[in-house]
Design an enzyme around this catalytic site. Structure first.
Site, short mmCIF file in Angstrom:
data_model
loop_
_atom_site.label_atom_id
_atom_site.label_comp_id
_atom_site.label_asym_id
_atom_site.label_seq_id
_atom_site.Cartn_x
_atom_site.Cartn_y
_atom_site.Cartn_z
N ASP A 35 -8.49 -22.70 -31.57
CA ASP A 35 -9.23 -22.65 -30.39
C ASP A 35 -10.61 -23.01 -30.48
O ASP A 35 -11.02 -23.83 -29.86
CB ASP A 35 -8.93 -21.22 -29.74
CG ASP A 35 -7.76 -21.15 -29.37
OD1 ASP A 35 -7.47 -19.95 -28.81
OD2 ASP A 35 -6.77 -21.93 -29.36
N ALA A 36 -11.28 -22.60 -31.67
CA ALA A 36 -12.50 -22.72 -31.73
C ALA A 36 -12.90 -24.45 -32.01
O ALA A 36 -13.76 -24.88 -31.67
CB ALA A 36 -13.05 -22.12 -33.37
N ALA A 37 -11.97 -24.96 -33.08
CA ALA A 37 -12.26 -26.40 -33.19
C ALA A 37 -12.11 -27.15 -31.89
O ALA A 37 -12.94 -28.00 -31.57
CB ALA A 37 -11.16 -26.77 -34.34
N TYR A 38 -11.26 -26.81 -31.05
CA TYR A 38 -10.88 -27.40 -29.82
C TYR A 38 -12.38 -27.23 -28.95
O TYR A 38 -12.65 -28.07 -28.34
CB TYR A 38 -9.71 -26.78 -29.01
CG TYR A 38 -9.54 -27.07 -27.63
CD1 TYR A 38 -10.18 -26.70 -26.59
CD2 TYR A 38 -8.58 -28.51 -27.55
CE1 TYR A 38 -9.77 -27.24 -25.53
CE2 TYR A 38 -8.29 -28.99 -26.11
CZ TYR A 38 -9.05 -28.41 -25.21
OH TYR A 38 -8.88 -28.94 -23.92
N ASP A 39 -12.54 -25.84 -28.83
CA ASP A 39 -13.88 -25.77 -27.82
C ASP A 39 -14.92 -26.42 -28.28
O ASP A 39 -15.74 -26.87 -27.50
CB ASP A 39 -14.10 -24.20 -28.06
CG ASP A 39 -13.16 -23.33 -27.22
OD1 ASP A 39 -12.55 -23.81 -26.29
OD2 ASP A 39 -13.12 -22.05 -27.61
N SER A 84 -9.95 -22.56 -14.32
CA SER A 84 -10.14 -22.02 -15.72
C SER A 84 -11.51 -21.24 -15.82
O SER A 84 -12.34 -21.19 -14.74
CB SER A 84 -10.02 -22.82 -16.97
OG SER A 84 -11.00 -23.74 -16.76
N LYS A 118 -9.72 -10.56 -22.26
CA LYS A 118 -9.21 -11.67 -22.04
C LYS A 118 -8.03 -11.86 -22.85
O LYS A 118 -8.10 -11.97 -24.16
CB LYS A 118 -10.36 -12.82 -22.24
CG LYS A 118 -9.79 -14.28 -22.05
CD LYS A 118 -10.66 -15.23 -22.14
CE LYS A 118 -10.04 -16.62 -21.73
NZ LYS A 118 -8.71 -16.98 -22.36
N ASP A 120 -4.76 -13.49 -24.72
CA ASP A 120 -4.49 -14.81 -25.29
C ASP A 120 -3.03 -15.07 -25.01
O ASP A 120 -2.10 -14.65 -25.68
CB ASP A 120 -4.58 -14.61 -26.97
CG ASP A 120 -4.66 -16.01 -27.35
OD1 ASP A 120 -4.90 -16.99 -26.59
OD2 ASP A 120 -4.65 -16.15 -28.46
N GLU A 176 -1.74 -12.87 -16.49
CA GLU A 176 -1.64 -13.65 -17.88
C GLU A 176 -0.19 -12.73 -18.37
O GLU A 176 0.26 -11.58 -18.35
CB GLU A 176 -2.85 -13.11 -18.70
CG GLU A 176 -2.90 -13.80 -19.91
CD GLU A 176 -3.70 -15.12 -19.89
OE1 GLU A 176 -4.23 -15.56 -18.59
OE2 GLU A 176 -3.86 -15.93 -20.96
N TYR A 226 -0.39 -8.54 -17.34
CA TYR A 226 -1.50 -7.85 -16.70
C TYR A 226 -1.84 -8.92 -15.60
O TYR A 226 -2.14 -10.22 -15.89
CB TYR A 226 -2.59 -7.68 -17.55
CG TYR A 226 -2.38 -6.44 -18.38
CD1 TYR A 226 -1.81 -5.31 -17.98
CD2 TYR A 226 -2.68 -6.41 -19.91
CE1 TYR A 226 -1.44 -4.20 -18.70
CE2 TYR A 226 -2.09 -5.09 -20.60
CZ TYR A 226 -1.82 -4.22 -20.01
OH TYR A 226 -1.37 -3.13 -21.02
N LYS A 293 -16.44 -10.69 -14.18
CA LYS A 293 -16.74 -11.18 -12.94
C LYS A 293 -17.51 -10.54 -12.15
O LYS A 293 -17.62 -9.24 -12.22
CB LYS A 293 -15.27 -11.16 -12.20
CG LYS A 293 -14.25 -11.92 -13.06
CD LYS A 293 -12.77 -12.01 -12.28
CE LYS A 293 -11.68 -12.65 -13.10
NZ LYS A 293 -10.25 -12.04 -13.07
N CYS A 411 2.70 -15.26 -67.44
CA CYS A 411 1.71 -14.65 -66.70
C CYS A 411 0.45 -15.31 -67.11
O CYS A 411 0.02 -15.68 -68.04
CB CYS A 411 1.68 -13.02 -67.32
SG CYS A 411 -0.01 -12.31 -66.62
N CYS A 414 -1.77 -12.81 -69.47
CA CYS A 414 -1.18 -12.22 -70.96
C CYS A 414 0.01 -13.31 -71.47
O CYS A 414 0.51 -12.75 -72.61
CB CYS A 414 -0.72 -10.80 -70.86
SG CYS A 414 0.67 -10.73 -69.93
N CYS A 429 4.92 -10.04 -63.68
CA CYS A 429 4.61 -10.36 -65.17
C CYS A 429 5.26 -9.07 -65.96
O CYS A 429 5.37 -7.92 -65.54
CB CYS A 429 3.42 -10.20 -65.45
SG CYS A 429 2.56 -9.56 -67.02
N CYS A 435 -0.55 -6.10 -70.49
CA CYS A 435 -1.16 -7.35 -69.68
C CYS A 435 -2.59 -6.40 -69.27
O CYS A 435 -2.54 -5.66 -68.58
CB CYS A 435 -0.36 -7.57 -68.63
SG CYS A 435 -1.05 -8.59 -67.18
N1 5U1 Z 1 -8.63 -11.11 -17.51
C1 5U1 Z 1 -8.84 -12.41 -16.85
N2 5U1 Z 1 -8.16 -13.53 -17.57
N3 5U1 Z 1 -8.52 -14.57 -16.63
C2 5U1 Z 1 -8.23 -15.85 -16.84
N4 5U1 Z 1 -9.27 -12.77 -15.73
C3 5U1 Z 1 -9.34 -14.05 -15.66
N5 5U1 Z 1 -9.48 -14.83 -14.47
C4 5U1 Z 1 -9.17 -16.47 -14.70
C5 5U1 Z 1 -8.67 -16.82 -15.94
C6 5U1 Z 1 -8.34 -18.11 -16.17
O1 5U1 Z 1 -9.61 -16.95 -13.81
C7 5U1 Z 1 -10.32 -16.80 -12.38
C8 5U1 Z 1 -11.67 -16.16 -12.67
C9 5U1 Z 1 -10.17 -17.83 -11.61
#
Ligand code: 5U1
Length: 672
Positions: A35-39, A84, A118, A120, A176, A226, A293, A411, A414, A429, A435
């Site tokens: 993800d870091a390389a993509y970002d 996003s 957030k 994943d 998510e 969630y 937010k 080994c 030794c 070993c 050893c």
């Molecule tokens: N927890 C959380 N994840 N997330 C992802 N909230 C949240 N809000 C999102 C996204 C993409 O979008 C709204 C702010 C538009």
């Protein structure tokens, strides 16, 4: 001013590269870079486009959210686009976000925010009509997603019908989908037992499960949700604030994060970030940052959107736990029991704020399963305090002549033969204490905090003492003189004296510690304690046969065999005797009958995320005579509750059962 062709070419090449990785990540669930390389790529392009707006094209990945959906599911046009989040990668970037919000809202006071982890996982849209779940859709490119209703219906935490009343006639909930770590581990374990490859991480497992065309397969996958927001709201209203609206969703039976909090100003946001970062590894789901937010919905509306993301929200990312680097060599480390662990030497790389130049490859089975080779470009991962590990190779970067890794026949320390017993994952070993590596590790274990606790005798000192042949066994430590210690590298006379004092102090120990310090295979702290309490003396343990050893609660046939094998070795008997002759002693233990153990008649229940595996705590309690039950009842004496404890904690509180966090449990055990 004419823009140089070079910038155009750079932007074009970045766009192509990002699109390629978008497809691998979003469509194929098979990312090639972290993800870091993509970002990093995305930020490079964003910066270039911001500096030279003429480079911006309508099809630039900075203007889109994801990639095209798969063809196999029918398409869903989102009634309100699924956007996003912008990212902040440090405190300054978060403070800049807050400043922009205050400027646009013309506020001088602190902004009220909500914060939550957030996750994943995968963003999902759930459409409820008259309270009935009618459709579930993936985000896709933000405008058009995939209809995955059949699979969504199989997820137990998603209500098929909203509960209560007062919900809008048409309500689109956003959330998510993720796979909890425990479920992911079980799923992968099962896959491996069946000879399958398993998933690289919980996010890929969740994505793969949600895109299953056969809902029966999806139903067998431990997915969860969630909810964090909403899209279309028709024929009814939510609250005035985001927080209030989330409470309404919860009332209607939708799962919201238990970590959701209202905060005022950036200092509270910073505290929340720090706290969550500390607890990150203990949570049962992967997170990669905190989402903030603006809480007031009118303020959100006023702030509006830019092309990709709302101006009223931001994800403050944690430092990446995975990075890409290259293997420059493979070493085999010899442990205390002779086990050879393959370790990759890496081109140094910063991972989550720490420079990493070595990572474990675990064992040969893991190397084969992950197909890791010399000179591979690899993804390395570091989480919490655990040793960094090689997650996988980036196959597209593998040199054509990359050699396979094999276990050495001898080994490296030794030159004794390396043996792998049938059914064992590790090769060892065969040199035993001949050893030097095994000798060093055995002495380090002997001196460690939970064993003989010899303060000041660190690993580097043990290495020197063995390398200079000043000691061969732990017992030799007690015969060293001040001059011998003072002659070691980086050892002043004062430190040498301190070390002698620490050795003197360690002569008085306890039988459980002494037994543990001997390093008998499979005899950990809890087992050593059970054995000591049960038999009362080292002589009684030494003389016990298989049958008698197995009367101890956590000793099975394998552990019993290791104990017998240890005391069968004349060398080990000599070391035990030499230690006792050097003055190592302990107070007598009255041989404990089962009904005399300190926790006999006490009943415990364990819940939530604890810092040690539950099985270990359970064993420890059982060895002290306690019963460990699965559910809370009036008969429960103590509930040991870790992070995220749920219904068991509520029940214990209702029944007036005493609740212990881990610290209180430790204190209780210390008083026994
Ligand atoms: N927890 C959380 N994840 N997330 C992802 N909230 C949240 N809000 C999102 C996204 C993409 O979008 C709204 C702010 C538009």
């Amino acid at each position: 001013m004419m823009l140089s062709a070079e910038y155009r070419a750079t932007a074009e090449s970045l766009r192509k590269e990002i699109e390629y990785h978008n497809r691998r990540y979003y469509t194929l669930d098979d990312p090639e870079i972290t993800d870091a390389a993509y970002d990093q790529l995305l930020r490079e392009l964003q910066a270039l486009e911001a500096q030279y707006p003429e480079l911006l094209t309508t099809d630039s990945p900075t203007q889109r959210v994801g990639a095209e959906p798969l063809d196999a599911f029918s398409e869903v046009v989102h009634p309100v686009p699924m956007l996003s989040l912008d990212n902040a990668f440090d405190q300054q970037e978060f403070a800049d976000f807050d400043r922009r919000v205050r400027e646009r809202l013309e506020l001088t006071d602190e902004v009220h925010y909500i914060a939550e982890p957030k996750l994943d996982g995968l963003a999902i849209s759930l459409l409820y009509e008259d309270g009935l779940l009618v459709r579930g859709a993936t985000r896709g490119d933000g405008k058009v997603g995939e209809d995955v209703t059949q699979n969504i219906r199989t997820i137990p935490t998603i209500p098929l019908h909203l509960t209560g009343s007062g919900y809008p006639k048409r309500l689109e909930v956003r959330g998510e989908i993720f796979m909890p770590k425990a479920g992911f581990n079980r799923l992968n374990e099962r896959a491996r037992q069946q000879g399958e490859k398993g998933f690289a991480n919980p996010r890929n497992a969740a994505a793969g499960s949600l895109r299953q065309l056969n809902p029966k397969i999806a139903a067998a996958r431990p997915l969860a949700i969630y909810c964090y927001g909403f899209g279309l709201v028709e024929g009814g209203q939510l609250g005035k604030s985001h927080y209030e609206s989330m409470q309404l969703l919860a009332q209607w039976g939708l799962r919201i994060s238990p970590e959701l909090k209202q905060l005022s100003g950036i200092s509270a946001c910073h505290d929340y970030y720090q706290q969550l970062a500390k607890r990150r590894d203990g949570l049962d789901y992967d997170i990669d940052g905190v989402v903030y937010k603006v809480d007031d919905l009118q303020q959100q509306q006023h702030l509006g959107f830019v092309s990709r993301a709302p101006r009223w929200a931001i994800a403050w990312k944690f430092p990446a736990q995975e990075e890409t680097t290259r293997i420059v060599g493979i070493d085999f480390q010899v442990g205390r029991t002779g086990a050879l662990t393959p370790v990759a030497r890496l081109e140094p790389v910063q991972v989550a704020g720490v420079m990493v130049s070595n990572a474990t490859l675990h064992n040969m089975d893991e190397i084969q399963r992950k197909d890791i080779r010399f000179d591979d470009t690899v993804i390395v991962r570091r989480a919490g305090d655990v040793i960094p590990e090689v997650v996988r190779s980036v196959l597209s970067k593998r040199p054509a002549d990359a050699k396979k890794i094999s276990m050495p026949a001898l080994c490296p320390e030794c030159q004794s033969e390396v043996i792998r017993l049938e059914g064992e994952a590790v090769a060892r070993c065969s040199g035993g204490l001949f050893c030097p590596a095994q000798r060093k590790e055995a002495i380090k274990h002997f001196a460690s905090r939970k064993a003989m606790d010899i303060e000041g005798l660190g690993n580097k000192l043990v290495d020197q003492l063995v390398d200079k042949s000043l000691i061969h066994t732990p017992a030799d430590l007690f015969n060293l003189s001040l001059d011998q210690f003072a002659g070691l590298e980086r050892m002043a006379e004062k430190s040498a004296q301190n070390l002698l004092d620490a050795l003197e102090k360690s002569r008085l120990t306890t039988l459980p510690r002494f037994l543990f310090s001997l390093g008998i295979r499979e005899v950990g702290e809890a087992t050593a304690r059970s054995l000591a309490l049960h038999f009362g003396s080292i002589e009684a343990i030494r003389e016990a046969d298989q049958e008698r050893l197995q009367t101890v609660s956590d000793v099975g046939p394998i552990v019993a065999e290791h104990i017998i094998a240890f005391f069968r070795q004349p060398h080990n008997l000599e070391v035990v005797k030499a230690l006792q002759n050097a003055g190592v002693h302990w107070p007598a233990i009255e041989q404990a009958a089962a009904d005399q153990l300190p926790l006999t008649d006490k009943s415990f229940v364990l819940t939530g995320t604890l810092s040690r595996p539950r099985s270990v705590i359970k064993e420890q309690l059982q060895s002290l005579g306690a019963k460990v039950a699965g559910s809370v009842s009036k008969k429960t004496d103590y509930l040991v509750a870790g992070a995220d404890a749920g219904s068991k904690l509520a029940k214990a509180e209702k029944l007036g059962v005493e609740v212990l966090d881990e610290e209180k449990l430790e204190r209780l055990l210390a008083t026994l």
